[in-house]
Design a protein around this motif. Structure first.
Motif, mmCIF file in Angstrom:
data_model
loop_
_atom_site.group_PDB
_atom_site.id
_atom_site.type_symbol
_atom_site.label_atom_id
_atom_site.label_comp_id
_atom_site.label_asym_id
_atom_site.label_seq_id
_atom_site.Cartn_x
_atom_site.Cartn_y
_atom_site.Cartn_z
ATOM 1 N N LEU A 1 61.388 24.668 59.153
ATOM 2 C CA LEU A 1 61.392 26.061 59.577
ATOM 3 C C LEU A 1 61.004 26.076 61.050
ATOM 4 O O LEU A 1 59.868 25.764 61.402
ATOM 5 N N LEU A 2 61.957 26.405 61.882
ATOM 6 C CA LEU A 2 61.772 26.295 63.322
ATOM 7 C C LEU A 2 61.464 27.671 63.901
ATOM 8 O O LEU A 2 62.264 28.598 63.769
ATOM 9 N N ASP A 3 60.322 27.800 64.531
ATOM 10 C CA ASP A 3 59.923 29.083 65.103
ATOM 11 C C ASP A 3 60.631 29.275 66.442
ATOM 12 O O ASP A 3 60.436 28.501 67.372
ATOM 13 N N THR A 4 61.464 30.308 66.539
ATOM 14 C CA THR A 4 62.172 30.539 67.800
ATOM 15 C C THR A 4 61.671 31.799 68.501
ATOM 16 O O THR A 4 62.358 32.353 69.337
ATOM 17 N N ASN A 5 60.492 32.238 68.123
ATOM 18 C CA ASN A 5 59.976 33.510 68.634
ATOM 19 C C ASN A 5 59.952 33.537 70.171
ATOM 20 O O ASN A 5 59.215 32.785 70.797
ATOM 21 N N GLY B 1 63.123 33.627 63.291
ATOM 22 C CA GLY B 1 63.124 34.472 64.483
ATOM 23 C C GLY B 1 62.121 35.588 64.370
ATOM 24 O O GLY B 1 61.294 35.630 63.457
ATOM 25 N N CYS B 2 62.228 36.489 65.308
ATOM 26 C CA CYS B 2 61.310 37.604 65.373
ATOM 27 C C CYS B 2 61.829 38.755 64.526
ATOM 28 O O CYS B 2 61.074 39.545 64.000
ATOM 29 N N SER C 1 54.940 38.550 65.937
ATOM 30 C CA SER C 1 54.889 37.513 64.905
ATOM 31 C C SER C 1 56.307 37.180 64.449
ATOM 32 O O SER C 1 57.214 37.991 64.565
ATOM 33 N N SER C 2 56.468 35.957 63.916
ATOM 34 C CA SER C 2 57.776 35.557 63.405
ATOM 35 C C SER C 2 57.854 35.852 61.918
ATOM 36 O O SER C 2 56.834 35.997 61.253
ATOM 37 N N LEU C 3 59.076 35.918 61.407
ATOM 38 C CA LEU C 3 59.270 36.259 59.996
ATOM 39 C C LEU C 3 59.169 35.012 59.124
ATOM 40 O O LEU C 3 60.136 34.586 58.502
ATOM 41 N N LEU C 4 57.979 34.431 59.089
ATOM 42 C CA LEU C 4 57.775 33.211 58.315
ATOM 43 C C LEU C 4 58.057 33.444 56.838
ATOM 44 O O LEU C 4 58.589 32.571 56.149
ATOM 45 N N SER C 5 57.708 34.622 56.320
ATOM 46 C CA SER C 5 57.911 34.882 54.891
ATOM 47 C C SER C 5 59.392 34.769 54.529
ATOM 48 O O SER C 5 59.728 34.267 53.461
ATOM 49 N N GLY D 1 54.622 28.419 66.055
ATOM 50 C CA GLY D 1 53.847 28.598 67.270
ATOM 51 C C GLY D 1 53.211 29.963 67.339
ATOM 52 O O GLY D 1 52.061 30.105 67.738
ATOM 53 N N SER D 2 53.955 30.981 66.888
ATOM 54 C CA SER D 2 53.438 32.345 67.022
ATOM 55 C C SER D 2 52.357 32.604 65.982
ATOM 56 O O SER D 2 52.224 31.887 64.998
ATOM 57 N N SER D 3 51.598 33.665 66.217
ATOM 58 C CA SER D 3 50.467 33.951 65.339
ATOM 59 C C SER D 3 50.943 34.603 64.039
ATOM 60 O O SER D 3 52.074 35.063 63.929
ATOM 61 N N ASP D 4 50.048 34.656 63.048
ATOM 62 C CA ASP D 4 50.384 35.206 61.738
ATOM 63 C C ASP D 4 50.651 36.706 61.815
ATOM 64 O O ASP D 4 49.979 37.416 62.559
ATOM 65 N N GLY D 5 51.601 37.163 61.017
ATOM 66 C CA GLY D 5 51.829 38.604 60.890
ATOM 67 C C GLY D 5 51.142 39.104 59.633
ATOM 68 O O GLY D 5 51.582 38.782 58.547
ATOM 69 N N PRO D 6 50.058 39.865 59.765
ATOM 70 C CA PRO D 6 49.271 40.252 58.582
ATOM 71 C C PRO D 6 50.103 40.991 57.535
ATOM 72 O O PRO D 6 49.814 40.898 56.344
ATOM 73 N N GLU D 7 51.171 41.688 57.969
ATOM 74 C CA GLU D 7 51.947 42.463 56.993
ATOM 75 C C GLU D 7 52.740 41.549 56.055
ATOM 76 O O GLU D 7 53.242 41.983 55.030
ATOM 77 N N GLN D 8 52.835 40.263 56.404
ATOM 78 C CA GLN D 8 53.589 39.340 55.547
ATOM 79 C C GLN D 8 52.697 38.652 54.512
ATOM 80 O O GLN D 8 53.164 37.791 53.783
ATOM 81 N N TYR D 9 51.425 39.009 54.482
ATOM 82 C CA TYR D 9 50.462 38.262 53.672
ATOM 83 C C TYR D 9 50.923 38.097 52.223
ATOM 84 O O TYR D 9 51.002 36.973 51.716
#
Lengths: 296, 423
Positions: free
Chosen positions: A19-23, A63-64, A118-122, A152-160
């Motif tokens: 999973l590649l963060d492109t943020n 991505g973002c 934050s990136s859409l890690l979820s 690389g980007s920080s966590d998005g709390p809404e994705q918890y």
């Protein structure tokens, strides 16, 4: 993958879903340039494919505003079509990546809500798990799948909730989530993900040696890991944060209906609307404990 | 590919129908083989290995039915669930459990599925507790006390697998009532009876016991293994539980697993309350401490109670010293998907699939599996009503049964904010 079942998979053949963060918000403000990161990353992918001829690599861009598959080595075009200058892996991947980044940026512009950092890690985690389920379905003999988050980007709390759901699903199907976090602080989401699923969490100290970190820590297949001394988790923070003030607490009140966490006693639950009785719940449970003999 | 498989399955079903008439002079055991013709479903792959039988489409249809019935129950957006459950499983080990209509015997089949159920139960209800009760020789025994460790329950059950004597529903209910009556009021009290016998041999009036359970708000459910019995049905009706009778082993498994997800909370059954809980931190790897649960000195690991600083080995648990419930945040998060369920996906109608003017996605959004049949015809698929992405049938099942996230909704920022706006 249709031809896969006839292959004989040994226990060291793996499918690596990266999973590649492109943020863009992260990479534009980060000291280490994205191009340099990519060259380390591409060398790493090549080494995975070289380590075992049956190894498979899938890359999902996080991505973002969106997530998408950008590379799958099992569907790659045959090497004969490769353009003279670059190997097929690089040209394929880079082309798809560029398309993705442009599309992602475009989606961000449509969005009226200001930029989110934050990136859409979820999303990418969910997609990776769906892909891995497909590998499990492909037959009784299948390569060992694992997930590597390059974040690389920080966590998005809404994705918890979504990320936790994905972590538990990965744990149930025994898929380890490795994470290589290159941002400045630690990522609590990824720490938990790796801890719960039995993966490795690593925060490289010197990014110039990123390739070496990737190769020594994350390139080993699951079978060989049992013989290696991989980095151990330093300590995962399992404390919860309360829903009312987002404070991290070590003791709090839980709504018995919806399990929302509060730092103080409330009369009514703000999540599910239940009205609470008296605050003697903890006393009651303590006296119950005394009645039951603790020796079993 | 999927269509082809279905055609094959259908074809077989027709064949079986034809042959049924000719089978009348066969013995029952012969008929079992002649009807099923299970060897015909086997397939070999290129290297001669047997391939698992592929009955995907049938399985998917079953699953759709189940999920539809679930979602029709939970039409309201914010359904309250009884997430903190105290469940007693009553296993009937009377002589009826030795019957061999389930193979090798009812008792073994029940034990096998109770084992799976206990693990599934704790996976889905991490804050709940469970106890095992057996009925043998007309007497109910408590096998394990209410507790949260799946291993200890399974071990206790497997060690006590022998059956004899009569079965007594009243004795079991009395015993269970004694246990469940003392749990805190916010907990949901439930009994699940796995009943093999066709009768109950009671010392007193069972109706009184049923009323007593009703008064204590204990929800009693029964799964029968032989036939429907009036007293079981009456018990379930009175206490708000569900009564079902298993047809065969597969059905039994399905029925028992239906009890694993938390039931909808009934307001008068459990009073909403705030429970004080502690979130202990994991102790450093090198620290040495005596744990309060095993009373042994241990190096590293373990958690420290935030109130009394006692050391415990495992979470979730109750602190042995101060009685504080100790959990970690992932335990709570494990239950959140019950509260925010994802909507069932809609089947994409065949008319839409065959319309050449509409460009449909070629592959499943989740796993990238091609959604085209060999003839380049679009195959059966489902779509998420929120993000409109298309998914293959396998992903549909995985997403709803295990992942509890829609990859499509999760991977688009604006669709996410749009949903947040609706709510």
């Amino acid at each position: 993958m249709a031809s896969a079942p006839s292959k004989l998979y040994a226990d060291d053949v793996s499918v690596l879903v990266v999973l590649l963060d492109t943020n863009p918000f992260f990479w534009s403000s980060f000291a280490f340039p994205f191009s340099k990161f990519l060259s380390h990353f591409l060398s790493f992918l090549n080494s995975i494919l070289v380590l075992n001829q049956l190894n498979q690599v899938v890359v999902i861009a996080t991505g973002c505003n969106s997530c998408d598959y950008i590379y799958d080595s099992s569907m790659a075009t045959s090497p004969s079509i490769e353009s003279g200058r670059m190997p097929a892996l690089c040209s394929d991947l880079l082309q798809k990546l560029e398309e993705f980044v442009t599309r992602d940026e475009h989606l961000g512009k449509q969005d009226s809500l200001g930029p989110t950092t934050s990136s859409l890690l979820s999303g990418s985690l969910s997609m990776a798990l769906c892909y891995i389920q497909r590998i499990f379905r492909s037959g009784p003999l299948h390569p060992q799948p694992r997930i590597l988050c390059l974040q690389g980007s920080s966590d998005g709390p809404e994705q918890y909730v979504a990320i936790m759901n994905a972590i538990f699903s990965a744990q149930r199907s025994m898929v380890p989530i490795d994470s290589c976090y290159i941002g400045s602080n630690n990522s609590a989401f990824l720490q938990q993900a790796s801890y719960i699923t039995g993966g490795v969490y690593q925060k490289p100290q010197q990014l110039d040696g990123l390739f070496q970190y990737l190769l020594t820590v994350f390139a080993t297949d699951l079978h060989s890991r049992t013989f290696l001394q991989l980095p151990k988790s330093v300590g995962v923070d399992f404390r919860a944060s309360c829903f009312c003030h987002k404070k991290t607490i070590d003791m709090g009140y839980i709504c018995s209906v919806c399990l929302s966490i509060f730092c103080k006693h409330h009369k009514k639950c703000s999540t599910c609307g239940s009205v609470f009785g008296q605050a003697h719940a903890d006393v009651a449970s303590a006296s119950n404990l005394k009645r039951k003999t603790p020796e079993t | 590919m999927n269509n082809g498989d279905r055609r094959r399955v259908n074809g077989e079903a027709e064949e079986d129908d034809d042959e049924d008439e000719g089978n009348e002079d066969l013995d029952a055991w012969e008929r079992a083989y002649a009807d099923e013709r299970s060897w015909e479903a086997l397939q070999e792959d290129e290297s001669g290995l047997l391939r698992p039988i592929d009955n995907n489409t049938l399985y998917h249809a079953q699953y759709r039915r189940r999920i539809r019935s679930l979602s029709s129950l939970a039409t309201t957006a914010r359904i309250q669930k009884g997430l903190i459950r105290y469940l007693c499983i009553v296993v009937d080990l009377s002589k009826a459990a030795a019957e061999m209509d389930y193979r090798p015997s009812r008792m073994v089949v029940v034990a096998k599925h109770v084992d799976a159920f206990i693990r599934e139960f704790f996976d889905q209800n991490p804050l709940s507790q469970l106890a095992l009760v057996t009925i043998k020789d007309g007497v109910a025994h408590c096998l394990t006390d209410l507790g949260g460790s799946p291993e200890s329950h399974v071990k206790a059950l497997m060690g006590k697998l022998e059956c004899s004597g009569e079965s007594s529903l009243q004795n079991a209910l009395d015993l269970v009532h004694g246990y469940l009556n003392q749990i805190p009021s916010y907990g949901h009290r439930e009994v699940l009876v796995l009943y093999s016998a066709l009768s109950t041999c009671d010392p007193g009036d069972i109706m009184e016991t049923i009323q007593k359970c009703k008064k204590s708000k204990i929800r009693c459910s029964v799964i029968g293994l032989s036939a429907e019995i009036f007293i079981c049905k009456h018990l379930c009706q009175e206490t708000g539980g569900s009564y079902s009778v298993a047809l065969d082993e597969g059905h039994f498994k399905e029925l028992i697993l239906e009890h694993a997800p938390p039931p909808p909370a009934i307001a008068e059954f459990a009073i909403a309350n705030l429970i004080k809980m502690g979130f202990p931190q994991r102790a450093a790897e090198s620290s040495i401490a005596i744990c309060s649960c095993h009373k042994e000195a241990k190096i590293g690991g373990g958690y420290t109670c935030p109130r009394c600083k006692a050391r415990v080995c495992e979470l979730p648990t109750e602190c042995r010293i101060c009685g504080l419930t100790l959990i970690s945040s992932p335990h709570l998060a494990r239950s959140y998907h019950h509260l925010f369920p994802i909507v069932p996906f809609d089947e994409v109608s065949p008319s839409l699939l065959n319309d050449p003017h509409i460009r449909l996605p070629r592959s499943c959004f989740g796993c990238q599996q091609s959604l085209l049949n060999p003839g380049n015809k679009p195959s059966l698929r489902v779509a998420c009503p929120k993000c409109k992405q298309h998914f293959c049938l396998d992903c549909d099942i995985y997403i709803h049964e295990s992942l509890h996230n829609c990859p499509g909704c999760e991977s688009f920022r604006h669709s996410k904010s749009a949903i947040a706006g609706e709510e």
